[in-house]
Design a protein around this motif. Structure first.
Motif, PDB file in Angstrom:
ATOM      1  N   CYS A  61       0.840  -1.198   0.000  1.00 55.05           N
ATOM      2  CA  CYS A  61       0.000   0.000   0.000  1.00 55.05           C
ATOM      3  C   CYS A  61       0.877   1.250   0.000  1.00 55.05           C
ATOM      4  CB  CYS A  61      -0.909  -0.006   1.227  1.00 55.05           C
ATOM      5  SG  CYS A  61      -1.976   1.450   1.355  1.00 55.05           S
ATOM      6  N   LEU A  62       0.587   2.163  -0.932  1.00 59.76           N
ATOM      7  CA  LEU A  62       1.348   3.408  -1.023  1.00 59.76           C
ATOM      8  C   LEU A  62       0.446   4.633  -1.073  1.00 59.76           C
ATOM      9  CD1 LEU A  62       4.225   2.339  -3.432  1.00 59.76           C
ATOM     10  CD2 LEU A  62       4.366   2.750  -0.963  1.00 59.76           C
ATOM     11  N   ALA A  63      -0.841   4.436  -0.766  1.00 65.82           N
ATOM     12  CA  ALA A  63      -1.758   5.577  -0.664  1.00 65.82           C
ATOM     13  C   ALA A  63      -3.079   5.120  -0.064  1.00 65.82           C
ATOM     14  CB  ALA A  63      -2.009   6.205  -2.033  1.00 65.82           C
ATOM     15  N   ASN A  64      -3.603   5.935   0.830  1.00 64.33           N
ATOM     16  CA  ASN A  64      -4.969   5.798   1.335  1.00 64.33           C
ATOM     17  C   ASN A  64      -5.435   7.224   1.607  1.00 64.33           C
ATOM     18  OD1 ASN A  64      -7.397   5.289   2.546  1.00 64.33           O
ATOM     19  ND2 ASN A  64      -6.618   3.765   3.996  1.00 64.33           N
ATOM     20  N   SER A  65      -5.929   7.867   0.560  1.00 60.25           N
ATOM     21  CA  SER A  65      -6.175   9.303   0.611  1.00 60.25           C
ATOM     22  C   SER A  65      -7.644   9.639   0.395  1.00 60.25           C
ATOM     23  CB  SER A  65      -5.328  10.002  -0.462  1.00 60.25           C
ATOM     24  OG  SER A  65      -5.710   9.561  -1.758  1.00 60.25           O
ATOM     25  N   LYS A  66      -7.965  10.919   0.560  1.00 58.80           N
ATOM     26  CA  LYS A  66      -9.326  11.394   0.334  1.00 58.80           C
ATOM     27  C   LYS A  66      -9.677  11.314  -1.147  1.00 58.80           C
ATOM     28  CE  LYS A  66      -8.574  15.444   1.999  1.00 58.80           C
ATOM     29  NZ  LYS A  66      -8.780  16.859   2.398  1.00 58.80           N
ATOM     30  N   LYS A  67     -10.904  10.864  -1.425  1.00 62.26           N
ATOM     31  CA  LYS A  67     -11.398  10.850  -2.799  1.00 62.26           C
ATOM     32  C   LYS A  67     -12.910  10.986  -2.772  1.00 62.26           C
ATOM     33  CE  LYS A  67     -11.383   8.145  -7.073  1.00 62.26           C
ATOM     34  NZ  LYS A  67     -10.920   6.904  -7.741  1.00 62.26           N
ATOM     35  N   LEU A  68     -13.420  12.093  -3.285  1.00 62.66           N
ATOM     36  CA  LEU A  68     -14.852  12.364  -3.231  1.00 62.66           C
ATOM     37  C   LEU A  68     -15.334  12.187  -1.792  1.00 62.66           C
ATOM     38  CD1 LEU A  68     -15.860  10.586  -6.576  1.00 62.66           C
ATOM     39  CD2 LEU A  68     -15.349  13.010  -6.195  1.00 62.66           C
ATOM     40  N   SER A  69     -16.320  11.311  -1.558  1.00 65.49           N
ATOM     41  CA  SER A  69     -16.822  11.101  -0.197  1.00 65.49           C
ATOM     42  C   SER A  69     -16.146   9.916   0.482  1.00 65.49           C
ATOM     43  CB  SER A  69     -18.335  10.869  -0.230  1.00 65.49           C
ATOM     44  OG  SER A  69     -18.643   9.740  -1.030  1.00 65.49           O
ATOM     45  N   GLY A  70     -15.172   9.294  -0.192  1.00 61.38           N
ATOM     46  CA  GLY A  70     -14.539   8.102   0.365  1.00 61.38           C
ATOM     47  C   GLY A  70     -13.029   8.167   0.301  1.00 61.38           C
ATOM     48  N   ARG A  71     -12.427   7.040  -0.080  1.00 62.71           N
ATOM     49  CA  ARG A  71     -10.983   6.907  -0.068  1.00 62.71           C
ATOM     50  C   ARG A  71     -10.471   6.413  -1.416  1.00 62.71           C
ATOM     51  NH1 ARG A  71      -9.367   9.522   4.097  1.00 62.71           N
ATOM     52  NH2 ARG A  71      -7.395   8.376   4.078  1.00 62.71           N
ATOM     53  N   CYS A  72      -9.223   6.759  -1.712  1.00 58.33           N
ATOM     54  CA  CYS A  72      -8.490   6.194  -2.842  1.00 58.33           C
ATOM     55  C   CYS A  72      -7.315   5.418  -2.274  1.00 58.33           C
ATOM     56  CB  CYS A  72      -7.990   7.298  -3.773  1.00 58.33           C
ATOM     57  SG  CYS A  72      -6.908   6.699  -5.090  1.00 58.33           S
ATOM     58  N   ILE A  73      -7.302   4.114  -2.513  1.00 54.64           N
ATOM     59  CA  ILE A  73      -6.237   3.245  -2.031  1.00 54.64           C
ATOM     60  C   ILE A  73      -5.481   2.716  -3.250  1.00 54.64           C
ATOM     61  CG2 ILE A  73      -5.689   1.128  -0.755  1.00 54.64           C
ATOM     62  CD1 ILE A  73      -8.272   1.577   0.857  1.00 54.64           C
ATOM     63  N   ALA A  74      -4.165   2.720  -3.178  1.00 58.81           N
ATOM     64  CA  ALA A  74      -3.366   2.245  -4.308  1.00 58.81           C
ATOM     65  C   ALA A  74      -2.047   1.702  -3.798  1.00 58.81           C
ATOM     66  CB  ALA A  74      -3.133   3.362  -5.320  1.00 58.81           C
ATOM     67  N   GLY A  75      -1.420   0.876  -4.606  1.00 63.42           N
ATOM     68  CA  GLY A  75      -0.139   0.320  -4.212  1.00 63.42           C
ATOM     69  C   GLY A  75       0.527  -0.442  -5.346  1.00 63.42           C
ATOM     70  N   ILE A  76       1.610  -1.105  -5.011  1.00 64.38           N
ATOM     71  CA  ILE A  76       2.415  -1.831  -5.984  1.00 64.38           C
ATOM     72  C   ILE A  76       2.328  -3.331  -5.712  1.00 64.38           C
ATOM     73  CG2 ILE A  76       4.770  -2.233  -6.808  1.00 64.38           C
ATOM     74  CD1 ILE A  76       5.377   0.676  -6.151  1.00 64.38           C
ATOM     75  N   ARG A  77       2.065  -4.093  -6.750  1.00 65.31           N
ATOM     76  CA  ARG A  77       1.991  -5.550  -6.630  1.00 65.31           C
ATOM     77  C   ARG A  77       3.377  -6.122  -6.353  1.00 65.31           C
ATOM     78  NH1 ARG A  77      -1.488  -7.680 -11.747  1.00 65.31           N
ATOM     79  NH2 ARG A  77      -0.393  -9.588 -11.074  1.00 65.31           N
ATOM     80  N   LEU A  78       3.437  -7.082  -5.428  1.00 66.75           N
ATOM     81  CA  LEU A  78       4.717  -7.700  -5.126  1.00 66.75           C
ATOM     82  C   LEU A  78       5.157  -8.675  -6.210  1.00 66.75           C
ATOM     83  CD1 LEU A  78       4.217  -6.419  -2.320  1.00 66.75           C
ATOM     84  CD2 LEU A  78       5.184  -8.484  -1.301  1.00 66.75           C
ATOM     85  N   ASP A  79       4.202  -9.227  -6.965  1.00 65.20           N
ATOM     86  CA  ASP A  79       4.573 -10.255  -7.945  1.00 65.20           C
ATOM     87  C   ASP A  79       5.195  -9.686  -9.210  1.00 65.20           C
ATOM     88  OD1 ASP A  79       2.212  -9.103  -8.794  1.00 65.20           O
ATOM     89  OD2 ASP A  79       1.358 -10.967  -9.562  1.00 65.20           O
ATOM     90  N   ASN A  80       4.804  -8.456  -9.587  1.00 64.22           N
ATOM     91  CA  ASN A  80       5.361  -7.910 -10.827  1.00 64.22           C
ATOM     92  C   ASN A  80       5.796  -6.453 -10.732  1.00 64.22           C
ATOM     93  OD1 ASN A  80       2.952  -6.490 -10.831  1.00 64.22           O
ATOM     94  ND2 ASN A  80       2.093  -7.542 -12.608  1.00 64.22           N
ATOM     95  N   GLY A  81       5.640  -5.838  -9.545  1.00 60.48           N
ATOM     96  CA  GLY A  81       6.088  -4.460  -9.357  1.00 60.48           C
ATOM     97  C   GLY A  81       5.234  -3.403 -10.023  1.00 60.48           C
ATOM     98  N   GLN A  82       4.033  -3.787 -10.485  1.00 64.32           N
ATOM     99  CA  GLN A  82       3.155  -2.841 -11.169  1.00 64.32           C
ATOM    100  C   GLN A  82       2.147  -2.216 -10.207  1.00 64.32           C
ATOM    101  OE1 GLN A  82       3.661  -2.067 -14.542  1.00 64.32           O
ATOM    102  NE2 GLN A  82       5.490  -3.262 -14.041  1.00 64.32           N
ATOM    103  N   TRP A  83       1.733  -0.994 -10.530  1.00 59.11           N
ATOM    104  CA  TRP A  83       0.729  -0.316  -9.724  1.00 59.11           C
ATOM    105  C   TRP A  83      -0.641  -0.966  -9.895  1.00 59.11           C
ATOM    106  CZ3 TRP A  83       1.359   3.484  -6.161  1.00 59.11           C
ATOM    107  CH2 TRP A  83       2.553   4.215  -6.171  1.00 59.11           C
ATOM    108  N   ILE A  84      -1.442  -0.913  -8.839  1.00 59.37           N
ATOM    109  CA  ILE A  84      -2.834  -1.356  -8.909  1.00 59.37           C
ATOM    110  C   ILE A  84      -3.648  -0.515  -7.930  1.00 59.37           C
ATOM    111  CG2 ILE A  84      -2.609  -3.198  -7.157  1.00 59.37           C
ATOM    112  CD1 ILE A  84      -4.470  -4.885  -9.044  1.00 59.37           C
TER     113      ILE A  84
END
Length: 217
Positions: free
Chosen positions: A8-31
């Motif tokens: 996990c590399l983000a858990n931020s404000k987004k509209l009325s909820g949250r935006c969560i994002a991070g990097i996959r350990l298996d291939n290093g790509q964002w999701i």
């Protein structure tokens, strides 16, 4: 899509909820896990973690993804099973730092110029963005307020930037600050790293947002 281990590399404000994002350990790509709500935002009731806490940056979670939900401005989006628990995975610091180093400063698309937004006219289904998330190591970074709105002022590759902050945990920790601007170094960030995310369309543009402000472990 199966359970995927995600740093996990983000858990931020987004509209009325949250935006969560991070990097996959298996291939290093964002999701970016998203819901079926407006803008894909995630409410606190839309997921649960095995330790009962909100997803936290620089921690690894096994997330039950179901299928891709890519948009031309958010190619990393993917739906997840809201009925399943996100498992917190104990991960060594060495593994985390290796993954962070592999993605730091790896492109200039989002931070290619000092403008804090990309006009909607420049992005479309025929002109999709290659990615909407980026991890960088800024220099001379300062927490500032502009017309009552929190911003991060910093340099990256000798270019100055001023971007809106949506990292609510950072803002809550430093909510009593009144003497602006203040350097991240004074706030205890020895080696700051930030996640920059492209926001949802707003006022004719996609804004570049500081979705997470972290210390390199």
């Amino acid at each position: 899509m199966p359970y995927l281990d995600v740093l996990c590399l983000a858990n931020s404000k987004k509209l009325s909820g949250r935006c969560i994002a991070g990097i996959r350990l298996d291939n290093g790509q964002w999701i970016r896990p998203v819901s079926f709500r407006d803008g894909g935002c995630i409410m606190s009731t839309d997921y649960q973690t095995s330790d009962g806490n909100p997803a936290q940056p620089v921690k690894v979670y096994s997330i039950p993804f179901t299928n891709r939900a890519a948009k031309f401005y958010h190619p990393e989006d993917a739906y997840y099973d809201i009925k399943q628990t996100w498992q917190l995975i104990e991960t060594s610091t060495a593994t985390v730092t290796e993954l962070l180093n592999s993605r730091l400063n790896d492109s200039e698309f989002l931070i290619g110029n000092s403008i804090d937004r990309i006009p909607q006219s420049e992005i479309s289904a025929n002109k999709p963005v290659p990615f909407s998330l980026q991890l960088i190591s800024p220099t001379n970074a300062h927490f500032a307020m502009s017309f009552g709105k929190p911003r991060l002022i910093f340099y990256y590759r000798d270019q100055g930037y001023s971007l809106a902050i949506t990292d609510s945990d950072f803002l809550n920790r430093h909510r009593n600050i009144t003497d602006f601007p203040i350097s991240l170094a004074r706030l205890g960030y020895g080696r700051p790293i930030i996640t920059v995310s492209l926001g949802e369309p707003f006022q004719g543009a996609y804004f570049k947002l500081v979705a997470a402000i972290m210390n390199f472990p």
